[in-house]
Design an enzyme around this catalytic site. Sequence first.
Site, PDB file in Angstrom:
ATOM      1  N   PRO A 241     -10.746   3.598  -4.586  1.00  0.00           N
ATOM      2  CA  PRO A 241      -9.259   3.007  -4.612  1.00  0.00           C
ATOM      3  C   PRO A 241      -9.089   1.479  -5.034  1.00  0.00           C
ATOM      4  O   PRO A 241      -9.198   0.408  -4.708  1.00  0.00           O
ATOM      5  CB  PRO A 241      -8.370   3.929  -3.080  1.00  0.00           C
ATOM      6  CG  PRO A 241      -9.798   4.413  -2.333  1.00  0.00           C
ATOM      7  CD  PRO A 241     -11.173   3.929  -3.109  1.00  0.00           C
ATOM      8  N   GLY A 244     -10.540  -0.033 -10.640  1.00  0.00           N
ATOM      9  CA  GLY A 244      -9.609   0.774 -12.247  1.00  0.00           C
ATOM     10  C   GLY A 244     -10.071   1.023 -13.089  1.00  0.00           C
ATOM     11  O   GLY A 244     -10.364   1.133 -14.178  1.00  0.00           O
ATOM     12  N   THR A 246      -8.616   4.555 -13.167  1.00  0.00           N
ATOM     13  CA  THR A 246      -7.385   4.956 -14.748  1.00  0.00           C
ATOM     14  C   THR A 246      -7.061   4.312 -15.351  1.00  0.00           C
ATOM     15  O   THR A 246      -7.563   4.254 -17.256  1.00  0.00           O
ATOM     16  CB  THR A 246      -6.764   5.358 -13.418  1.00  0.00           C
ATOM     17  OG1 THR A 246      -7.466   6.240 -12.739  1.00  0.00           O
ATOM     18  CG2 THR A 246      -6.329   6.187 -14.956  1.00  0.00           C
ATOM     19  N   GLU A 462      -8.224 -15.706  19.429  1.00  0.00           N
ATOM     20  CA  GLU A 462      -8.541 -15.883  18.953  1.00  0.00           C
ATOM     21  C   GLU A 462      -9.809 -16.778  18.150  1.00  0.00           C
ATOM     22  O   GLU A 462     -10.932 -17.133  17.363  1.00  0.00           O
ATOM     23  CB  GLU A 462      -7.478 -16.624  17.826  1.00  0.00           C
ATOM     24  CG  GLU A 462      -6.570 -15.326  17.580  1.00  0.00           C
ATOM     25  CD  GLU A 462      -7.129 -14.065  17.192  1.00  0.00           C
ATOM     26  OE1 GLU A 462      -7.936 -14.160  16.096  1.00  0.00           O
ATOM     27  OE2 GLU A 462      -6.737 -12.976  17.340  1.00  0.00           O
TER      28      GLU A 462
END
Length: 683
Positions: A241, A244, A246, A462
Amino acid sequence: MSDNRNNQNNQNNNNKNNKRLNGLFVLIAWTVGLTILMNYFSAWSAQTKNAAVTHEIMYSQLKEMVKADQVEKVVFADGMIEITPVEGFVYKETAEDGTEVAYPEDVKLFTMQMGAYGTDLTELLDEHGVDYTHPYVPEMSPILEFMISYILPTILLVGLFMLFMNLMAKRGGGIGGIGSVGKSNAKVYMEKSTGVTFADVAGQDEAKESLEEIIDFLHNPGKYTAIGAKLPKGALLVGSPGTGKTLLAKAVAGEAGVPFFSISGSGFVEMFVGVGASRVRDLFQEAAKVAPCIIFIDEIDAIGKTRDSRFGGGNDEREQTLNQLLAEMDGFDPSKGIIVLAATNRPEVLDKALLRPGRFDRRITVDRPNLAGRLATLQVHTRKIRLAEDVDLNKIAAATAGCVGADLANTVNEAALRAVRHGRQAVNQADLLAAFETVIAGAEKKGTVITEQEKKVIAYHEVGHALAAAKQKNAQPVTKITIVPHTEGALGYTLHLPEEEKFLMSKDDILTEIRTLLAGRCAEELVFDTKTSGAANDIERATALARNLVARFGMSDKFGMMALGAVNSQYLDGGYSMNCAQETFAQADQEVVDLLRRCHEEAMDILRTNREKLDEIATYLFRKETITGAQMMAILEDRDPDQEEYYGVGPGAAAPAPAPAPEEPEIPMPTAGQDAGEPTEEA
């Protein structure tokens, strides 16, 4: 060729006008018939209602009632005599079975008129003092009566029907769309009105190259047919998805300069069986009238799923629609220039008959763009964006590894919005980097209140990730570390971005990634002797990598090159299901557990060896809240971290201002050889 197309268009317009005229005649015929039926029904209803509230008596009974002074008033009208009895009178009548029937006072009595008036009746009425009259009723013109009864209702019904059908046609099919249930609701873009060309598509050079041949065939069919080549009937665009698909289809139509029919796969399916098949037929009929043209079916998996029971077969409406689509793609003449483009991100569920050559001759993969593709995509999306002089799209392209075109477009738009929020007239480098992090991690949750102790745990967690990555050869370099909460649910995150494009992962790469993911929990255990829920996502990702290593990649010493699972939805979530015996499944799980334990111990050893640097980087992160990978490496190399830049952003610009000092005494940071709960000498 243009004259032939004009003649064909004129003929199509004439056919459409004839169909509309015939439809209007049919509509008028229906409304006239309905008007006549309504008038007869109205007359019958009035007659039935009058029969319920009136009762007819004999003329002789009327005379007897007058003689007995039981009548108050008589009205002569329409060939009948309406009788008003005196107050309190109840008319009674003997039935055929001999019983006596009494009629209520509200029942109107009448009898048929005998002759003109009948002198005997009028004399009798005068004799007994009964009032009688014959009211004057003006006659209506027969023409006016006909128009009111038939013409006016017909006009009103025709208007209402046309208004209703126009409204339903705009809304489409379904129960209400009577006028367009079997009609295709595809959007039609004539000529170049799609507004998209290949200049608007970047990062998909291979897909564009495959589609350019189709465009050339539409422009110059002669040079292909001269050697016997045939135009491909269809091309299937497959990809994740946002890549590009379409946009590429619209660009093909824009480049070819031909009509472009666009419809979603779900637009064929309705609750009525046969409607979808009718819409497929209508779509190809309309396309044949304006050929050469392009038909684009987005999300074709909505109607193209395989017809067995594995992926939800058995729906009669969907299967009929698919069968009709297969028949239409086989039936149309390729020399007319009708090309079917379709897009999906679930090719594994499509029916094999749909994918075979002769229907979809080409399968074009629209993949995630590489570094050069991302740079070209950013250049396309920033054409209308005012950029500052410090913007370096090459560094932004390097920072956005793994992003699809939709992500990059969203990043550019978010950067423009951020620049406006900060009162700037142009987008700078910091805006683009902040927008990228907003896209992948969400906006910062500035109102979240975190205790000092939790903030320290998050900082060490982290930094544990980042330090483990920095101390391993095959790890992706650390780009940014933050302990600022974000809306996507993360209390902090460590951003890793690759230095170069890599398309393969070795076993060492996977083990390095697993160690890096588990290093956050290791830092919690090493420094605070605790385990928190913050490592949940890290453990999920590490487990998925270990399971892939064992079950999919054939890198396990125990199972070797044996695939234990099958991939599902490659272009969506990428999950897979295990296809092995229960005993093998249990052994594979144990292999995954052993692998994770081994990586956990190795990550713990890395942090123990570098405990001093762990404390130093965590203290700096706790103070700054956000630091870059370059700043972390400067600490590891005993340099000044405040002089490092971040993907083109100057020193200090990537990190927010330090948080204000708390009013209460600050909890000291743990150091090497000291547990979290032990006070320091300074405290």
